[in-house]
Motif scaffolding. Structure first.
Motif, short mmCIF file in Angstrom:
data_model
loop_
_atom_site.label_atom_id
_atom_site.label_comp_id
_atom_site.label_asym_id
_atom_site.label_seq_id
_atom_site.Cartn_x
_atom_site.Cartn_y
_atom_site.Cartn_z
N THR A 6 -29.46 4.20 -50.12
CA THR A 6 -28.52 5.09 -50.78
C THR A 6 -29.10 5.62 -52.08
O THR A 6 -29.95 4.98 -52.70
CB THR A 6 -27.17 4.39 -51.08
OG1 THR A 6 -27.41 3.23 -51.88
CG2 THR A 6 -26.47 3.98 -49.80
N ILE A 7 -28.65 6.81 -52.44
CA ILE A 7 -29.03 7.39 -53.73
C ILE A 7 -27.76 7.84 -54.43
O ILE A 7 -26.71 8.02 -53.80
CB ILE A 7 -30.02 8.57 -53.56
CG1 ILE A 7 -29.40 9.69 -52.72
CG2 ILE A 7 -31.33 8.09 -52.97
CD1 ILE A 7 -30.26 10.94 -52.66
N TYR A 8 -27.87 8.01 -55.74
CA TYR A 8 -26.74 8.44 -56.56
C TYR A 8 -27.05 9.81 -57.13
O TYR A 8 -28.10 10.01 -57.75
CB TYR A 8 -26.51 7.43 -57.68
CG TYR A 8 -25.33 7.74 -58.55
CD1 TYR A 8 -24.03 7.67 -58.06
CD2 TYR A 8 -25.50 8.10 -59.88
CE1 TYR A 8 -22.94 7.94 -58.87
CE2 TYR A 8 -24.42 8.37 -60.70
CZ TYR A 8 -23.15 8.28 -60.19
OH TYR A 8 -22.06 8.55 -60.99
N SER A 27 -16.86 18.24 -69.91
CA SER A 27 -17.48 18.75 -68.70
C SER A 27 -16.75 18.12 -67.52
O SER A 27 -15.96 17.19 -67.70
CB SER A 27 -18.96 18.38 -68.66
OG SER A 27 -19.64 19.16 -67.69
N TYR A 28 -17.03 18.61 -66.33
CA TYR A 28 -16.45 18.04 -65.12
C TYR A 28 -17.59 17.48 -64.28
O TYR A 28 -18.60 18.15 -64.09
CB TYR A 28 -15.69 19.12 -64.33
CG TYR A 28 -14.96 18.55 -63.14
CD1 TYR A 28 -13.66 18.08 -63.27
CD2 TYR A 28 -15.57 18.44 -61.90
CE1 TYR A 28 -12.98 17.53 -62.20
CE2 TYR A 28 -14.89 17.90 -60.82
CZ TYR A 28 -13.61 17.46 -60.98
OH TYR A 28 -12.94 16.91 -59.92
N PHE A 29 -17.45 16.25 -63.82
CA PHE A 29 -18.51 15.58 -63.07
C PHE A 29 -17.98 15.06 -61.74
O PHE A 29 -16.83 14.65 -61.65
CB PHE A 29 -19.04 14.36 -63.84
CG PHE A 29 -19.66 14.70 -65.15
CD1 PHE A 29 -20.97 15.10 -65.23
CD2 PHE A 29 -18.91 14.60 -66.32
CE1 PHE A 29 -21.54 15.40 -66.46
CE2 PHE A 29 -19.47 14.90 -67.54
CZ PHE A 29 -20.79 15.30 -67.62
N ILE A 30 -18.84 15.06 -60.75
CA ILE A 30 -18.58 14.32 -59.52
C ILE A 30 -19.82 13.48 -59.25
O ILE A 30 -20.95 13.97 -59.32
CB ILE A 30 -18.23 15.23 -58.32
CG1 ILE A 30 -17.88 14.36 -57.12
CG2 ILE A 30 -19.34 16.20 -58.00
CD1 ILE A 30 -17.19 15.09 -56.01
N GLY A 31 -19.61 12.19 -59.02
CA GLY A 31 -20.69 11.27 -58.68
C GLY A 31 -20.60 10.93 -57.20
O GLY A 31 -19.51 10.62 -56.71
N LEU A 32 -21.73 10.99 -56.51
CA LEU A 32 -21.75 10.71 -55.08
C LEU A 32 -22.83 9.69 -54.75
O LEU A 32 -23.98 9.84 -55.19
CB LEU A 32 -22.05 12.00 -54.29
CG LEU A 32 -21.11 13.18 -54.52
CD1 LEU A 32 -21.69 14.45 -53.90
CD2 LEU A 32 -19.74 12.88 -53.93
N VAL A 33 -22.47 8.66 -54.00
CA VAL A 33 -23.44 7.73 -53.44
C VAL A 33 -23.65 8.19 -52.01
O VAL A 33 -22.70 8.28 -51.22
CB VAL A 33 -22.94 6.27 -53.48
CG1 VAL A 33 -23.94 5.34 -52.81
CG2 VAL A 33 -22.67 5.84 -54.92
N ILE A 34 -24.90 8.48 -51.67
CA ILE A 34 -25.23 9.10 -50.39
C ILE A 34 -26.29 8.27 -49.66
O ILE A 34 -27.28 7.86 -50.27
CB ILE A 34 -25.77 10.53 -50.59
CG1 ILE A 34 -24.80 11.34 -51.46
CG2 ILE A 34 -26.05 11.22 -49.27
CD1 ILE A 34 -25.42 12.55 -52.12
N ILE A 97 -27.27 20.93 -54.39
CA ILE A 97 -28.57 21.48 -54.77
C ILE A 97 -29.51 20.35 -55.15
O ILE A 97 -30.66 20.29 -54.70
CB ILE A 97 -28.43 22.50 -55.92
CG1 ILE A 97 -27.73 23.77 -55.40
CG2 ILE A 97 -29.78 22.83 -56.54
CD1 ILE A 97 -27.27 24.72 -56.50
N LYS A 98 -29.03 19.43 -55.98
CA LYS A 98 -29.86 18.29 -56.40
C LYS A 98 -30.24 17.44 -55.20
O LYS A 98 -31.38 17.00 -55.06
CB LYS A 98 -29.11 17.45 -57.44
CG LYS A 98 -28.96 18.14 -58.76
CD LYS A 98 -28.17 17.27 -59.72
CE LYS A 98 -27.93 17.98 -61.04
NZ LYS A 98 -27.12 17.17 -61.97
N TYR A 99 -29.27 17.16 -54.31
CA TYR A 99 -29.53 16.34 -53.14
C TYR A 99 -30.58 16.97 -52.25
O TYR A 99 -31.52 16.31 -51.80
CB TYR A 99 -28.24 16.11 -52.35
CG TYR A 99 -28.45 15.25 -51.13
CD1 TYR A 99 -28.76 13.89 -51.25
CD2 TYR A 99 -28.39 15.79 -49.86
CE1 TYR A 99 -28.97 13.10 -50.14
CE2 TYR A 99 -28.60 15.01 -48.74
CZ TYR A 99 -28.89 13.68 -48.89
OH TYR A 99 -29.11 12.88 -47.78
N ASN A 100 -30.47 18.27 -52.01
CA ASN A 100 -31.46 18.95 -51.17
C ASN A 100 -32.85 18.93 -51.80
O ASN A 100 -33.86 18.80 -51.08
CB ASN A 100 -31.01 20.39 -50.88
CG ASN A 100 -29.90 20.42 -49.84
OD1 ASN A 100 -29.92 19.66 -48.88
ND2 ASN A 100 -28.93 21.29 -50.06
#
Length: 105
Positions: A6-8, A27-34, A97-100
């Motif tokens: 997994t990555i964050y 700011s507005y943030f969303i954190g995703l563990v993928i 975008i960051k994930y790709n």
């Protein structure tokens, strides 16, 4: 707690200046563990002033694939009617975008 595959990733955006989220976090943030093996979103959390908001956002993202961008955005547009709807979409796009970039390196 999280598997080694997994990555964050964090996506961020801005929202209206009178939005309590902006006043609290600037700011507005969303954190995703993928899971990078299958692109599955294991866990999601967003900056919010109400815990129910974060729980609802989790219900939109958890278990979905990062490759379902259009479907997830459609779910946000059809289900999430908080003041930060557009900010959530932009933050998710930023995270995509960051994930790709990560998976293509």
């Amino acid at each position: 707690m999280f598997d080694k595959d997994t990555i964050y990733v964090i996506g961020d955006s801005k929202t209206a200046s009178n939005n309590p989220i902006m006043q609290q976090f600037n700011s507005y943030f969303i954190g995703l563990v993928i899971d990078r093996k299958n692109h599955k979103i294991i866990e999601a959390e967003c900056s919010s002033t109400i815990s129910l908001t974060s729980q609802f956002v989790q219900s939109i993202f958890n278990g979905r694939s990062m490759m379902e961008f259009e479907d997830i955005v459609a779910d946000i547009e059809n289900r999430y009617f908080g003041a930060s709807q557009k900010a959530l979409i932009v933050a998710f796009k930023n995270a995509c975008i960051k994930y790709n970039q990560i998976i293509n390196n």
